[in-house]
Design an enzyme around this catalytic site. Structure first.
Site: not given
Ligand code: PGA
Length: 248
Positions: A11, A13, A96, A98, A164, A170, A208
């Site tokens: 991904n 991003k 996702h 985010e 996730e 991250g 991660s």
């Protein structure tokens, strides 16, 4: 048959440019592992570039989102699932964390996106996961269960879900083997109960994942793959993760 392999998906991003993408994909295009189904979720403007550069490779391209609107028309700034498909993409990430955080995407909108993806033969990968506060309050399965409820009434034989934990994305902090195993067992049980016993499931862990921890994560029961953010931007790290995909 992709539904019986481990899925190793990158991904990107909001990263990349034409020159960097070309260098990265050139380095990745010869990567292969028969145990792996490999994908990269690229930003919309680069979908066609990535599809072109990966022709005759083992890697498929997808997008990181699609519009909730199905038909073409007056939706300024939106990108439809049909357009994504037209660029040669094969899958789309849906929900996702985010997008849930910054764009307040919830089940009602996410279900429209899933339906739009399926209608044009794109594979939706539903992303779920709890925040740190929710885990600390012992609410992780309740939260993920509510996110999975978006699948109710969906009539498909195959479904892909990425777990996730928001606190592991991250941050360099990976969920423990026990936490990953417990949540993946819950995902499989819950998805079967929502969608019926005959559905084929792929559940990916994300948060991660890197070249050093991939082997261990991919060997956990019911982990059918990995969704990789930061490490998918580096050819060496992403190739090393792909090399760890195993036959189940
Ligand atoms: P990360 O991101 O691997 O950089 O933690 C994962 C993701 O958000 O898909």
């Amino acid at each position: 048959m992709i539904w019986h392999k481990q899925w190793i998906f990158g991904n990107w991003k909001m990263n990349g440019n034409q020159a960097e993408n070309a260098a990265l994909l050139q380095a990745l295009r010869s990567v292969s592992n028969n145990n792996a189904h490999i994908g990269i979720a690229a930003p919309f403007p680069y979908l066609s570039q990535a599809v072109d550069l990966l022709k005759n490779s083992q890697i498929v391209i997808g997008s990181q989102d699609c519009s909730q609107f199905a038909e073409k028309g007056a939706y300024t700034g939106e990108v439809s699932a049909t357009m994504i498909k037209d660029c040669g993409a094969k899958f789309v990430l849906i929900g996702h964390s985010e997008r849930r955080t910054y764009f307040n995407e919830q089940n009602q909108i996410l279900r429209k996106k899933i339906d739009n993806a399926l209608a044009c033969d794109l594979i939706p990968i539903l992303c779920v996961g709890e925040t740190l506060a929710q885990r600390q309050a012992g609410q992780e399965t309740a939260v993920v269960g509510e996110q999975l409820a978006v699948l109710q009434g969906l009539s498909v034989n195959h479904i892909a879900v990425a777990y996730e934990p928001v606190w592991a994305i991250g941050t360099g902090e990976v969920a423990t083997g026990e936490q990953i195993a417990a949540m993946h067992a819950f995902l499989h049980k819950e998805i079967l109960s929502i969608m019926g016993e005959n559905v084929t499931i792929r559940t990916l862990y994300g948060g991660s994942v890197n070249a050093n921890n991939a082997a261990e994560i991919l060997s956990i029961d019911k982990v059918n793959g990995a969704l990789v953010g930061g490490a998918s931007l580096k050819a060496e790290a992403f190739s090393a993760i792909i090399a760890n995909a195993q036959t189940e």
